[in-house]
Design an enzyme around this catalytic site. Structure first.
Site, PDB file in Angstrom:
ATOM      1  N   LYS A  53      -6.364 -13.908  82.100  1.00 46.36           N
ATOM      2  CA  LYS A  53      -7.144 -13.746  83.338  1.00 46.36           C
ATOM      3  C   LYS A  53      -7.913 -12.426  83.312  1.00 46.36           C
ATOM      4  O   LYS A  53      -9.076 -12.360  83.713  1.00 46.36           O
ATOM      5  CB  LYS A  53      -6.213 -13.830  84.554  1.00 46.36           C
ATOM      6  CG  LYS A  53      -5.723 -15.243  84.805  1.00 46.36           C
ATOM      7  CD  LYS A  53      -4.581 -15.325  85.798  1.00 46.36           C
ATOM      8  CE  LYS A  53      -4.055 -16.770  85.864  1.00 46.36           C
ATOM      9  NZ  LYS A  53      -2.842 -16.936  86.654  1.00 46.36           N
ATOM     10  N   GLN A  97       1.209 -13.488  90.211  1.00 51.26           N
ATOM     11  CA  GLN A  97       1.604 -14.445  89.179  1.00 51.26           C
ATOM     12  C   GLN A  97       2.987 -15.007  89.500  1.00 51.26           C
ATOM     13  O   GLN A  97       3.941 -14.262  89.701  1.00 51.26           O
ATOM     14  CB  GLN A  97       1.593 -13.747  87.805  1.00 51.26           C
ATOM     15  CG  GLN A  97       1.836 -14.666  86.636  1.00 51.26           C
ATOM     16  CD  GLN A  97       0.715 -15.689  86.428  1.00 51.26           C
ATOM     17  OE1 GLN A  97      -0.469 -15.387  86.569  1.00 51.26           O
ATOM     18  NE2 GLN A  97       1.096 -16.917  86.122  1.00 51.26           N
ATOM     19  N   ASP A 120      -6.099 -17.983  94.955  1.00 53.66           N
ATOM     20  CA  ASP A 120      -5.280 -19.068  94.402  1.00 53.66           C
ATOM     21  C   ASP A 120      -5.197 -20.241  95.384  1.00 53.66           C
ATOM     22  O   ASP A 120      -4.792 -21.339  95.004  1.00 53.66           O
ATOM     23  CB  ASP A 120      -3.849 -18.560  94.156  1.00 53.66           C
ATOM     24  CG  ASP A 120      -3.572 -18.331  92.674  1.00 53.66           C
ATOM     25  OD1 ASP A 120      -4.334 -18.874  91.847  1.00 53.66           O
ATOM     26  OD2 ASP A 120      -2.599 -17.631  92.363  1.00 53.66           O
TER      27      ASP A 120
END
Ligand code: NDP
Length: 285
Positions: A53, A97, A120
């Site tokens: 990422k 994460q 997200d």
């Protein structure tokens, strides 16, 4: 002739167009989109994803703010960091994460992220907005599937989409995005009876189970579109999907490989959501 959907190439094209958009934002408006990525602990797979990422952000000109915390970090300390990131004007997207260590409540952390920086799409506000068809940030993996279909010219409208898997991060939001695109949707899970018949009824099949090659080609309807979200590591270290690719490609009109299909799209859509966040804050979208 079966068409194998090249997710790597499509994702690379999206990242290149985002790079150009980020250049325009910086040069014309003085805006640098920034993504904060928070990782807690030493999970090796999570570290690989986070590194990918970061690299993708840098290549697109997106600022990346990396926060790597030890596994012993308290929930309070993590929530404090998220509060700082919520308040930081250089941060347009925040990603924590998953999975988090067991002593930290994922729910509490996801709810602490500002819905306007929740790139997200996991905050309950964004889940609710998705369910009424107006997501601020569609969750990246199912959003990536929709993009693959769009680029390939496959319209889910009026088609029967069968999603195998009902997780909060893939299966459920996938079904909602398909519904918003006017598909007729069936969701299957581990308690569904006669899975092979359900799969066989799909015009478009989305497999998001996490079981290597569990869907054989002979379950699939002739001419169906097959999207394999599954990314499973085999004992020899190689990766495979939830669909048995070699037998399924004999039946499908279009099929994604795994790896190289949906996987690369997830990061591309994360970057897209971050750029969207920046444009929204500055009234450019
Ligand atoms: P989860 O384990 O959270 O969910 C799996 C789902 O599959 C559950 O809903 C479960 O049902 C269902 N399921 C399990 N066994 C069966 C079965 N025998 N028959 C029918 N349904 C079954 O997984 P995720 O949704 O997080 O991930 C799914 C796959 O997608 C994984 O391979 C993962 O690695 C991959 N993935 C890939 C991403 C990417 O490409 N970027 C991103 C995210 C995930 P139940 O609810 O009843 O338990």
């Amino acid at each position: 002739m079966t068409h194998v959907i090249d997710g790597k190439r499509i994702a690379a094209d999206i990242r290149e167009s985002l790079r150009q958009e980020v250049t325009w934002l910086r040069e014309q408006h003085g805006i640098v989109p920034g993504l904060a990525v928070v990782i807690v602990g030493d999970d090796p797979a999570s570290k690989v994803y986070v590194r990918m990422k970061r690299q993708a952000c840098e290549a697109a000109g997106i600022a990346s703010f990396h926060h790597e915390l030890p596994g012993s970090t308290s929930q309070e300390a993590l929530l404090n960091l998220i509060a700082q990131l919520n308040a930081d004007p250089a941060v347009y997207g925040i990603l924590t994460q998953l999975p988090l260590p067991g002593h930290i409540s994922e729910r509490a952390v996801l709810e602490a992220i500002s819905p306007f920086k929740d790139v997200d799409g996991f905050h309950p506000y964004n889940v609710g907005m998705l369910s009424i068809g107006e997501p601020l940030f569609p969750p990246c993996t199912p959003f990536g599937v929709m993009e693959l279909l769009r680029v390939e010219g496959i319209d889910p409208r009026s088609r029967h989409v069968v999603v195998v898997g009902r997780s909060n991060i893939v299966g459920k939001p996938m079904a909602l995005l398909m519904l918003a695109a006017h598909a007729t949707v069936t969701i299957c899970h581990s308690k569904s009876a006669d899975l092979s018949a359900l799969v066989g009824a799909a015009d478009i099949l989305v497999a998001a189970v996490g079981k290597p090659r569990m869907i054989p080609g002979d379950w699939i309807r002739e001419g169906a579109v097959v999207i394999d979200v599954g990314t499973n590591r085999l004992p020899d270290g190689s990766l495979c999907g939830d669909v048995d690719f070699e037998s399924a490609r004999l039946k499908a009109s279009h099929i994604t490989p795994s790896p190289g299909g949906v996987g690369p799209m997830t990061i591309a859509m994360l970057l897209q959501n971050t750029v969207k966040s920046a444009k929204r804050r500055h009234g450019l979208s």
